[in-house]
Design a protein around this motif. Structure first.
Motif, mmCIF file in Angstrom:
data_model
loop_
_atom_site.group_PDB
_atom_site.id
_atom_site.type_symbol
_atom_site.label_atom_id
_atom_site.label_comp_id
_atom_site.label_asym_id
_atom_site.label_seq_id
_atom_site.Cartn_x
_atom_site.Cartn_y
_atom_site.Cartn_z
ATOM 1 N N ALA A 109 29.316 -2.019 33.758
ATOM 2 C CA ALA A 109 30.061 -2.714 32.190
ATOM 3 C C ALA A 109 30.003 -3.026 31.466
ATOM 4 C CB ALA A 109 30.490 -4.802 33.391
ATOM 5 N N PHE A 110 28.096 -2.908 31.824
ATOM 6 C CA PHE A 110 26.879 -2.889 30.670
ATOM 7 C C PHE A 110 27.636 -1.609 30.086
ATOM 8 C CE2 PHE A 110 23.583 -3.141 28.137
ATOM 9 C CZ PHE A 110 23.189 -1.491 27.563
ATOM 10 N N PHE A 111 28.339 0.208 30.101
ATOM 11 C CA PHE A 111 27.953 0.475 29.817
ATOM 12 C C PHE A 111 29.849 0.318 28.793
ATOM 13 C CE2 PHE A 111 26.148 4.093 33.066
ATOM 14 C CZ PHE A 111 24.900 4.190 32.754
ATOM 15 N N THR A 112 30.355 0.031 29.282
ATOM 16 C CA THR A 112 31.971 -0.669 28.686
ATOM 17 C C THR A 112 31.584 -1.020 27.538
ATOM 18 O OG1 THR A 112 32.442 -0.142 31.421
ATOM 19 C CG2 THR A 112 34.034 -0.734 29.372
ATOM 20 N N ALA A 113 30.991 -2.261 27.877
ATOM 21 C CA ALA A 113 30.775 -3.114 26.554
ATOM 22 C C ALA A 113 30.525 -2.084 25.357
ATOM 23 C CB ALA A 113 29.516 -3.794 26.471
ATOM 24 N N PHE A 114 29.604 -0.774 25.816
ATOM 25 C CA PHE A 114 28.330 0.114 24.861
ATOM 26 C C PHE A 114 29.481 0.770 23.966
ATOM 27 C CE2 PHE A 114 24.705 1.811 23.235
ATOM 28 C CZ PHE A 114 25.482 3.182 23.098
ATOM 29 N N TYR A 115 30.664 1.370 24.925
ATOM 30 C CA TYR A 115 31.190 2.316 23.962
ATOM 31 C C TYR A 115 32.066 2.054 23.390
ATOM 32 C CZ TYR A 115 34.478 2.058 28.380
ATOM 33 O OH TYR A 115 35.103 1.843 28.457
ATOM 34 N N SER A 116 32.636 0.225 23.694
ATOM 35 C CA SER A 116 33.728 -0.198 22.649
ATOM 36 C C SER A 116 33.112 -0.691 21.717
ATOM 37 C CB SER A 116 34.368 -1.314 24.138
ATOM 38 O OG SER A 116 33.308 -1.949 24.061
ATOM 39 N N ALA A 117 31.711 -1.085 21.821
ATOM 40 C CA ALA A 117 31.211 -1.275 20.313
ATOM 41 C C ALA A 117 31.419 0.082 20.039
ATOM 42 C CB ALA A 117 29.673 -2.326 20.925
ATOM 43 N N ARG A 118 30.524 0.628 20.668
ATOM 44 C CA ARG A 118 30.351 1.754 19.438
ATOM 45 C C ARG A 118 31.236 2.222 18.697
ATOM 46 N NH1 ARG A 118 31.053 7.254 22.097
ATOM 47 N NH2 ARG A 118 30.194 9.042 20.360
ATOM 48 N N LEU A 119 32.575 2.179 19.328
ATOM 49 C CA LEU A 119 33.529 2.606 18.971
ATOM 50 C C LEU A 119 34.184 2.127 17.473
ATOM 51 C CD1 LEU A 119 36.512 4.701 18.941
ATOM 52 C CD2 LEU A 119 37.315 2.853 20.855
ATOM 53 N N PHE A 120 34.438 1.073 18.070
ATOM 54 C CA PHE A 120 34.806 0.120 16.868
ATOM 55 C C PHE A 120 33.893 0.210 15.806
ATOM 56 C CE2 PHE A 120 37.069 -3.182 15.347
ATOM 57 C CZ PHE A 120 36.440 -3.824 14.503
ATOM 58 N N PHE A 121 32.536 0.036 15.783
ATOM 59 C CA PHE A 121 31.703 0.258 14.942
ATOM 60 C C PHE A 121 31.799 1.305 13.912
ATOM 61 C CE2 PHE A 121 28.592 -2.681 17.563
ATOM 62 C CZ PHE A 121 29.039 -3.684 17.073
ATOM 63 N N VAL A 122 31.458 2.732 14.823
ATOM 64 C CA VAL A 122 32.490 3.651 14.424
ATOM 65 C C VAL A 122 32.934 3.751 13.194
ATOM 66 C CG1 VAL A 122 32.054 6.412 14.446
ATOM 67 C CG2 VAL A 122 30.246 5.109 15.856
ATOM 68 N N VAL A 123 33.902 3.494 13.737
ATOM 69 C CA VAL A 123 35.778 3.665 13.472
ATOM 70 C C VAL A 123 35.873 2.889 12.013
ATOM 71 C CG1 VAL A 123 37.874 3.937 13.810
ATOM 72 C CG2 VAL A 123 36.663 4.606 15.458
ATOM 73 N N PHE A 124 35.429 1.725 12.392
ATOM 74 C CA PHE A 124 36.355 1.043 11.269
ATOM 75 C C PHE A 124 34.647 -0.032 10.007
ATOM 76 C CE2 PHE A 124 40.283 0.107 12.526
ATOM 77 C CZ PHE A 124 39.832 -0.058 13.861
ATOM 78 N N LEU A 125 33.362 0.043 10.945
ATOM 79 C CA LEU A 125 32.457 -0.497 9.837
ATOM 80 C C LEU A 125 31.960 1.217 8.736
ATOM 81 C CD1 LEU A 125 31.076 -3.191 11.853
ATOM 82 C CD2 LEU A 125 32.870 -2.981 10.560
ATOM 83 N N GLY A 126 31.302 0.874 7.996
ATOM 84 C CA GLY A 126 30.117 2.278 7.602
ATOM 85 C C GLY A 126 31.490 2.494 6.630
ATOM 86 N N PRO A 127 30.347 3.516 5.775
ATOM 87 C CA PRO A 127 31.590 4.224 4.717
ATOM 88 C C PRO A 127 32.944 5.427 4.845
ATOM 89 C CG PRO A 127 29.775 5.883 5.905
ATOM 90 C CD PRO A 127 29.398 4.506 6.590
ATOM 91 N N THR A 128 33.593 5.080 4.433
ATOM 92 C CA THR A 128 34.747 5.094 4.578
ATOM 93 C C THR A 128 35.020 7.353 4.482
ATOM 94 O OG1 THR A 128 35.720 5.311 1.931
ATOM 95 C CG2 THR A 128 36.259 2.792 3.476
ATOM 96 N N GLN A 129 35.324 7.793 5.511
ATOM 97 C CA GLN A 129 35.305 9.382 5.029
ATOM 98 C C GLN A 129 36.925 9.789 4.192
ATOM 99 O OE1 GLN A 129 33.826 10.144 8.129
ATOM 100 N NE2 GLN A 129 31.397 10.136 8.090
ATOM 101 N N LEU A 130 37.702 8.968 5.299
ATOM 102 C CA LEU A 130 39.184 9.516 5.157
ATOM 103 C C LEU A 130 39.678 8.196 4.823
ATOM 104 C CD1 LEU A 130 39.741 11.715 8.345
ATOM 105 C CD2 LEU A 130 40.058 12.053 5.679
ATOM 106 N N SER A 131 41.125 8.483 3.705
ATOM 107 C CA SER A 131 41.660 6.899 3.223
ATOM 108 C C SER A 131 43.141 7.136 3.977
ATOM 109 C CB SER A 131 41.437 7.448 1.478
ATOM 110 O OG SER A 131 42.394 8.205 1.212
ATOM 111 N N PRO A 132 42.922 6.098 4.325
ATOM 112 C CA PRO A 132 44.848 6.226 5.357
ATOM 113 C C PRO A 132 46.376 6.160 4.011
ATOM 114 C CG PRO A 132 43.840 4.046 5.406
ATOM 115 C CD PRO A 132 42.686 4.903 4.966
#
Lengths: 616, 500, 104, 475
Positions: free
Chosen positions: A428-451
């Motif tokens: 469960a700990f790993f699951t929570a970790f990778y889902s959070a990682r996934l969300f932060f990397v994709v949606f937060l931080g600098p925009t590289q590709l514009s849709p």
């Protein structure tokens, strides 16, 4: 009460008819989508209607028969459908999520030239899944089982131009085929032992025949049958030994991955074990094995998901680990919670896949998460639905995922397997970790590709409905409780109660800290390189099977390409030719040699006579 | 007299077709078609009167029974009889005759009259094999059906046609001679034991012979049928014969000539030598299983499309052998069903291979690929029949293989598990077939004049699809047709129980 | 009275000598001569046998056979010599080893 | 004068007539007609004698069986005679003498076939051999014929010498020359047992030479290739038929089957000739040599009949069934062989397999006849050859001769290969058309082919009438 069996008969047949219509007709795209989505939506309505009717009664059974299939001496099998709370839940999930995904893919696949072929396969898949779920005997279940495997093969290899997709499709079909063969052998054993393939009869007869024969009710024949059925389930639900086909199955279109490799097909294994739960009761050691497989798979899936870079492969490995949870629940004897988690998982995993699909759709087919970033403001609907999905996946409190996973963890403790509980907690700990990682990397931080393209209305509609479901879908269906065993979960210690609730928050904060210090995308330090690579490739199972099974088989066949038995016949051919040469040497036209041949005969005959004389 | 008419129809039709070539090149195929359709007439009254519900079984095993004296000295008479099993196989033969005709319609251009003569005479020979009840007559038809097939392969075949035709002829002929000797030995022993000199199957079956000589006689018969069935050690003729034969000939070869082996085992070996076949059963089942696996492994590495399909039929017929010697009602019904389903699915694959060869002039898998892009209809059919041949439930092959495996599981579980692995290997080569020909990138520029399936081809293929689906979903009428013949055999099973 | 076995051995030895002559000689004429020798060996045995049997069973088959064999030998040699002449005219030699145009 | 001698007597008058006609005026057509008339008359009388001749005297046995064999002999010679005129026109030699020798050989054959005494056997043998030498070396300038003639002369003289030596020894031991009383039970043991055995071996050598069985089979291919076509046909049918009947009579009348040695020799020779005959023919290109090797193999099969010890216990292995097998096989084989040779006569320029290429597409009738004859030789059902092989296998199986049977199966498979090669050659696409230009498909050859087809296929499909007839005569 009016007889709904004809209505039940419609459930699997409607998608089948629409698939046939699509196959043989030349309709414009609009009509195709109307037929496709319409048929699945009507099945969804029927199942909702049935839900409403059977809401109060806890144990109802509705059967209907579509005709006889085979009836020889003892083997009489017909196309019988059997509806009880378990299969009601299943058809609701399949048709509900299926309808939403059909709606979504009308938008997603609009530009694709093979629009018609896609929806034919999809409808065929839904009807096969419904047959699987509603079958009243194991052979019809096997028919649905293989039908589903076939459709997943066709859909994974949908874009057939690309060699990679075809190989993935072949790999998926063959791995599941190995499981199916094990299940078929299980069917043979069941038939020879119990003389019937009807599921309900098997449960009754199994209890009658096997539990009496020996004392510690750990009858070898029962465990053998369950083991073989487990083989089938493991193949179809991508559990430990046969799981490395699922990450490659992401080669298909994303709505396909959402429907087949998240919500429906992979759950068939769980349904099979749940359906034969009384049979499995007779083999406690096999149940323990199921639990063990579940734990190992969930750890494998979760750890692999943490290091993936491809968006869809992360979701694929997370599906494997969530299925591991369901197997664990089944293994400890908490069938109802497994099916409940199956339902909630179907909602939020479908949501995640569809959202990912929308992402890929708009970022012109980019899969690598480290090339995406800062899309929160640009794709608000997708971002919100993705967030809800990750929350449910990480089982944050009050999401659908939370209720089902907590229930499973509670059941595991109640059944006394504390070791397994700790592994589940780590998962469960790993699951929570990778889902959070996934969300932060994709949606937060600098925009590289514009849709460039916005998701269409139908796609957003599907996303919204699914988000609602994964938030408030956590209602435990009544009928399941008494159909399958349930353990009372009140005797928990405080630690066992509060740890699963706090765990996701700890994991998310760890992920936030790593994201803030920009350590996510960086290459791993050298000494960790080997382990990183090992985990990234799904614990190197691909490489393992390649060396143990595939290359020896290929080498053996290649060596025997000339069919050594045929060489034997060519040898005969050569020797007879050489014998001809040898004898025709004698024919050299010399008259004196011909005279000599007469004399030789005399000598030989006389020698034979003497031999005869000496022998006496 | 109806059975003799049924036999004479293709013979005369063939002669007429050959003679008519003088007047107009197109005439022979029309006459051939006419004579094939006429063959259905004697069967129509039979089929309509056939009660298709399982309740009322036909009163005696034989639906039609005709016998005329032929060689009185040996008490041989031309005795033809039709029962459920042979009716099924005759329907398959006539159907496949039509399919072969349709695939040869455009493909054969030179010497068409002679081609249709040989085609119809092979069919007549095969009909004779399925009808003959007198063992001598059975042997005569067994050998005679080879001669026209030999001509078909050696005149209209491809590059190494002579080698393949001679190999085919000699293999089956060697088996046939072995059968002739065991036939004479059987009649001789029967004569010694009962004092009746007869070649008639019905009389011979009353008191089957036993003893160690009977074992050798049974082995003689079985080897002759194993050569034809292509079981393992005698299978190497099949690949050559199929690759070099023209499409129509390889359809007849695959759909019908292979079935004479299976039919022979069920009709002659099992009932005539119950004792010996019980002793033979374990070896033959082992041979069947090895055949399944070996055939699949061979099919996996072939680069020639036709050789791949040929080796796949070696694997499929391995199931028939397994089913025949498992001695219970499921396995035997499964074996009969497998013969039908394999007949249809493999000949459909050959029709497709013929169509591909007709369009691209190559059978090499490395040169084919990506046909789905240019020929979607043809590739769709290819996908369907490839899936059918790997045993997808809902189609004929699955029902047959399932019944065979469930039947043989009761006798030899470990062997059946090995055979079940054949299902996986079947998937391996079928998917390889589909992937290498229909999916992937096209290796040759698409020229528009290569047309997709024309209506004639489309009708034959779609009718074969429907038959396969009908076989898969509603096999009951086929099970009802052959109960009595197989019932007798499964009685042997009961006293086997006592034996093993 | 010479015991019959001696005559038998004489005729057998003559027969074998003739046989050797046929096998060893390369010239066609000499082969014909040794053939003659073999036939005469048989004649001796026939006459001796008939003489031996005439005492008890008074049959003279042997002598009749002698006459037959004599005529045979004569006609055979006649045909043989015609072939010899013909061969000489064509090949100018009588060596039969050179006659091997007919071979496999 | 016993009425049974009439056929031979008529043929003798025919021969004399031809001689007298030679003195006055040589004319091809008259000698052709005289020989034809005498043959026809002989055939008629033989047919008439068929059902009531059962006398036998010292030299000749004239029962139903020998009259059937002489009937068969005369029919075969008649068939060959039918194409003689057309064939003789193509060679530039004196034509009349050929008919003379032709009739003399037939008389020799008739004598030999019905003799059961060494004198008559020897008479017939010599008459036939010497006239054969004349027939073989008939075409003067043709060196191959010369060479064949010389070879046949020396070898047949040697064989006759062997037979005579054997006969002399047996005469010395048993005091009588007739076949029936060579019983070894006579009291006086004049000669040591090994002498008797050498006598039998000598006689076997002579007969095996005539039948071209394996150890003494080397000559037959050269003779078939070298001799003119009609003589080769006569050699293949007439001389071998007569020799086999003698061998069969010697072995059955003389009850030589008790000696285990003879059974061993016969079975070893049979198996050897089956295998070596077929192996020799395997890759043979020359058609006539191919037929020679196939005749070695076929007489190997026929030798099995001699191995059938006739205990009358089982109905199948009774004496009458063995003779039926023998006669049926002889009828089948001889008619097929005559058919094959008449086809070769119609194709003058075709010597090797490659010349045959494409015959099917130019002369379908001739090609189909040759094809069916090849199938009959191979023993494919619905042909006379198969029925004969079936009789043989039935007899052998009822006697449990498993070794010989397995040799039969293996060798007939090997044989099948070169029969198929001939058929395959005809189906090939023709190299050039000119080779088939001068084949005259005249009315007579067409009718002859139809007659042969009728005999080989007609009797093959409906053998009941033939088997009935043979069953009667073999008692």
């Amino acid at each position: 009460m009016t007889d709904y069996s004809s209505l039940l008969a419609l459930v699997p047949l409607l998608p089948l008819f629409s698939a046939l219509i699509l196959l043989f007709s030349k309709l414009p795209k609009l009509w195709i989508s109307i037929f496709a989505v319409g048929s699945v939506a009507s099945v969804a309505l029927i199942s909702l209607f049935l839900n409403v009717i059977f809401w109060q009664q806890s144990d109802f059974v509705l059967t209907s028969s579509l005709g006889t299939w085979i009836n020889l001496a003892q083997l009489n099998i017909n196309f019988g459908l059997y509806l009880d709370p378990l299969s009601l839940v299943m058809i609701t999930i399949v048709s509900g999520v299926g309808a939403l995904i059909h709606l979504y893919s009308t938008g997603f696949m609009y530009q694709d030239s093979d629009f018609k072929r896609y929806f034919t396969y999809l409808n065929l898949f839904i009807s096969a899944m419904l047959f699987l779920v509603l079958a009243d005997n194991l052979l019809l279940l096997y028919l649905g089982w293989e039908g589903v495997g076939l459709c997943s093969y066709l859909l994974i290899g949908f874009w057939y131009q690309d060699r990679k997709n075809n190989l993935a499709a072949n790999k998926a079909f063959l791995m599941t085929r190995i499981g199916d063969t094990a299940m078929a052998i299980g069917l043979f054993l069941l038939f020879t032992q119990l003389g019937t393939l009807d599921i309900q009869e098997i449960q009754i007869k199994a209890h009658a025949v096997w539990s009496l024969t020996n004392d510690n009710n750990n009858n070898t024949m029962a465990s053998l049958c369950c083991l073989l059925l487990l083989g089938g389930a493991v193949g179809k639900s991508a559990q430990l030994p046969l799981q490395n086909w699922l990450p490659d199955a992401m080669a298909g279109p994303t709505p396909v991955s959402a429907l087949i490799h998240a919500a429906t097909m992979v759950t068939a294994g769980i349904y099979l074990i749940a359906r034969n739960s009384q049979l499995f009761q007779l083999a406690p050691d096999v149940l323990y094995l199921v639990a063990l497989i579940g734990t190992f798979t969930l750890l494998l899936g979760a750890s692999a998901a943490m290091v993936q870079t491809d968006l869809k492969r992360i979701l694929a490995y997370s599906t494997i680990s969530q299925l591991g949870y369901m197997f664990l629940a089944l293994g400890v004897g908490a069938g109802a919670s497994a099916v409940f988690h199956l339902m909630t998982h179907a909602f939020f995993k479908a949501l995640l896949f569809l959202a990912a699909g929308a992402l890929i759709y708009s970022l012109h087919h980019e899969h690598n998460i480290f090339k995406m970033g800062g899309l929160l403001k640009k794709l608000p609907v997708v971002a919100v639905s993705f967030a809800i999905g990750c929350a449910a996946l990480a089982s944050l409190p009050f999401t659908a995922g939370f209720f089902s996973k907590e229930l499973i963890l509670a059941q595991v403790i109640a059944s006394g397997h504390s070791g397994l509980w700790w592994a589940a907690i780590l998962g469960a700990f790993f699951t929570a970790f990778y889902s959070a990682r996934l969300f932060f990397v994709v949606f937060l931080g600098p925009t590289q590709l514009s849709p460039n393209a916005k998701p269409t209305k139908s796609m957003s509609l599907a996303l919204v409905i699914l988000s609602v479901l994964s938030l408030f879908g956590g209602i435990h269906p009544e009928g399941l409780k008494n159909l399958m065993p349930q353990l009372d979960t009140d005797g928990l210690s405080t630690l066992q109660h509060w740890l699963p609730i706090l765990l996701p928050f700890i994991a998310i904060s760890l992920a936030w800290w790593l994201f803030k210090t920009k350590r996510f995308g960086k290459p791993v330090p050298t000494f960790m390189q080997g382990v990183h690579q090992l985990v990234k490739s799904g614990w190197a199972f691909d490489h393992l099977y390649q060396t143990i099974f595939v290359s020896p088989f290929k080498y053996l066949c290649q060596v025997n390409k000339g069919d050594f038995i045929d060489l034997f016949y060519r040898l005969i051919e050569k020797t007879s030719g050489r014998l001809h040469m040898a004898f025709s040497q004698f024919q050299n036209g010399q008259l004196r040699r011909y005279n000599a041949s007469l004399v030789i005969f005399c000598i030989l005959a006389f020698a034979w006579f003497i031999r005869g004389e000496l022998m006496l | 007299m109806t059975l003799f008419i049924l036999l004479l129809m293709p013979l005369l039709g063939g002669l007429l077709a050959w003679y008519s070539e003088r007047f107009d090149a197109g005439l022979p195929k029309k006459i051939a078609l006419l004579s094939l359709l006429l063959c259905w007439l004697p069967l129509i009254p039979l089929l309509s009167s056939m009660p298709f519900d399982a309740s009322s079984l036909p009163r005696s095993q034989w639906l039609i029974d005709e016998s005329y004296p032929w060689i009185p000295f040996f008490n041989i008479n031309a005795h033809l009889a039709l029962d459920g099993l042979s009716l099924l196989l005759i329907l398959l033969t006539l159907l496949m005759g039509l399919v072969a005709l349709s695939s040869a319609w455009h493909e054969i251009t030179k010497r068409t009259g002679l081609f249709y003569l040989n085609l119809l005479w092979t069919l007549a020979g095969v009909l004779g094999v399925f009808l003959a009840i007198d063992l001598f007559l059975f042997f005569v038809f067994w050998e005679v059906m080879l001669v026209p097939m030999y001509f078909l392969i050696s005149i209209w075949g491809y590059e190494q046609r002579h080698y393949a035709a001679v190999k085919f002829f000699i293999f089956t002929q060697a088996g046939g001679l072995l059968m002739l000797i065991s036939l004479c030995a059987l009649v001789g022993i029967h004569y010694q034991q009962t004092g009746i000199l007869t070649f008639d199957y019905l009389i011979l079956i009353q008191n089957p012979i036993s003893g160690d000589l009977a074992f050798w006689v049974a082995l003689g018969f079985t080897i002759a049928f194993l050569v034809k069935l292509p079981a393992l050690p005698f299978h190497s003729w099949l690949a050559d014969a199929h690759t070099q034969a023209p499409t129509a000939a390889s359809i007849i070869l695959a759909a019908v000539l292979l079935k004479t082996g299976g039919y022979g085992i069920i009709r002659f070996v099992l009932p005539l030598f119950p004792q010996a076949s019980i002793q033979l059963a374990p070896f033959m089942m082992l041979l069947g299983v090895i055949g399944i696996i070996y055939g699949a492994m061979m099919a996996f590495v072939q680069t020639d499309l036709k050789r791949l399909v040929a080796y796949s039929s070696v694997s499929h017929m391995g199931f028939v052998l397994l089913g025949c010697f498992a001695f219970n009602i499921y396995a035997l019904q499964g074996a009969v069903m497998q013969m039908l389903a394999h007949g249809i699915s493999t000949s459909a694959l050959f029709v497709l291979v013929g169509m591909i060869q007709h369009r691209y002039h190559t059978r090499d898998l490395n040169e084919l690929g990506g046909l789905w892009l240019n020929l979607p209809k043809l590739s769709a059919f290819g996908l369907f029949f490839g899936i059918a041949s790997l045993g997808m439930p809902g189609l004929g092959n699955f029902v047959a293989e399932f019944l065979i495996l469930i039947g043989s599981f009761a006798q030899y579980p470990k062997l059946t598990i090995l055979a079940a692995s054949g299902l996986i290997l079947a998937a391996v080569y079928s998917l390889l077939l589909i992937y290498k020909t229909f999916f992937g990138q096209t290796k040759r520029p698409h020229d528009s004049k290569i047309a997709d399936t024309n209506t004639k081809e489309w009708c034959t293929l779609i009718s074969m699809c429907f038959i396969l689906i009908y076989l898969g979903l509603h096999p009951q009428p086929f099970f009802d047709l052959v109960p009595i013949t197989l019932m007798k055999l499964s009685f042997i099973a009961d006293d086997i129980g006592a034996l093993l | 009275m010479i015991p019959i076995s001696w005559v038998f051995l004489l005729s057998l030895s003559l027969f074998v000598i003739g046989l050797f002559g046929v096998l060893a000689r390369r010239n066609l004429l000499f082969i014909l001569i040794s053939l003659e020798l073999m036939l005469n060996a048989v004649v001796i045995l026939f006459i001796a046998a008939s003489r031996y049997h005439s005492a008890s069973m008074a049959n003279s088959d042997g002598q009749i056979m002698y006459l037959l064999i004599l005529t045979l030998a004569a006609s055979e040699i006649a045909v043989g010599l015609s072939l010899v002449v013909h061969m000489y005219r064509q090949h100018h030699h009588l060596d039969i080893d050179k006659l091997n145009k007919l071979r496999d | 004068m016993n009425v049974n001698y009439y056929p031979a007597f008529i043929l003798m008058c025919g021969a004399l007539m031809i001689l007298i006609q030679l003195c006055f005026k040589r004319s091809h057509i008259t000698s052709y007609l005289i020989s034809g008339l005498s043959l026809f008359l002989a055939l008629l009388t033989q047919f008439y004698l068929q059902n009531h001749a059962d006398t036998s005297d010292v030299l000749f046995v004239l029962n139903a069986q020998t009259s059937f064999v002489s009937l068969l002999l005369l029919m075969v010679v008649g068939l060959i005679w039918a194409q003689l005129y057309h064939w003789l026109k193509t060679i530039n030699e004196q034509k009349e003498e050929y008919y003379l020798l032709f009739l003399l050989t037939t008389i020799g054959g008739l004598i030999m076939v019905s003799s059961h005494h060494f004198a008559s056997f020897f008479l017939g043998l010599e008459l036939m051999s010497l006239s054969f030498i004349g027939l073989i070396a008939y075409c003067g300038p043709d060196q191959k014929a010369q060479e064949a003639g010389i070879k046949y002369l020396i070898l047949s003289a040697l064989a006759s010498a062997f037979i005579l030596m054997g006969a002399a020894i047996l005469y010395l031991q048993f005091g009588s020359l007739s076949f029936s009383n060579l019983l070894p039970n006579t009291s006086s043991q004049i000669l040591p047992p090994w002498a008797i055995i050498t006598a039998i071996i000598f006689i076997f050598t002579g007969l095996f030479f005539k039948l071209s069985l394996v150890p003494c089979h080397l000559w037959v291919a050269d003779l078939f290739e070298g001799a003119p076509l009609v003589t080769a046909a006569m050699l293949a049918t007439l001389s071998k038929l007569a020799a086999f009947i003698i061998l069969w009579r010697l072995v059955t009348l003389g009850h030589w089957q008790q000696y285990p040695l003879i059974i061993d020799i016969l079975s070893m020779v049979a198996i050897a000739s089956m295998f070596i005959g077929n192996f020799l023919g395997l890759l043979q290109k020359n058609l006539l040599r191919l037929m020679a090797y196939s005749s070695i193999a076929h007489f190997g099969y026929l030798l099995i009949v001699l191995l059938l010890i006739n205990n009358n216990a089982i109905e199948f292995s009774s004496q009458s069934f063995n003779t039926q097998t023998l006669f049926f096989y002889l009828v089948a084989y001889l008619f097929t062989l005559v058919g094959v040779f008449s086809i070769f006569m119609q194709l003058p320029k075709i010597k090797t397999l490659d010349d045959l290429a494409g015959l099917f597409w130019h002369h379908p009738v001739i090609a189909i006849t040759l094809m069916l004859l090849m199938l009959s030789l191979a023993g494919i059902p619905l042909t006379l050859g198969f029925m004969a092989k079936f009789y043989l296998i039935m007899a052998a199986v009822s006697q449990q001769l498993w070794l010989v049977l397995s040799a039969l199966v293996l060798s007939s498979i090997i044989g099948l290969f070169y029969y198929l090669r001939v058929i395959m050659a005809m189906l090939k696409t023709p190299a050039d058309e000119l080779i088939f230009k001068d084949i005259n498909s005249s009315g007579s050859s067409l009718s002859l082919n139809i007659l042969i087809l009728f005999l080989v296929i007609g009797f093959g499909v409906f053998p009941s009438s033939l088997s009935q007839f043979i069953q009667q005569i073999s008692g």
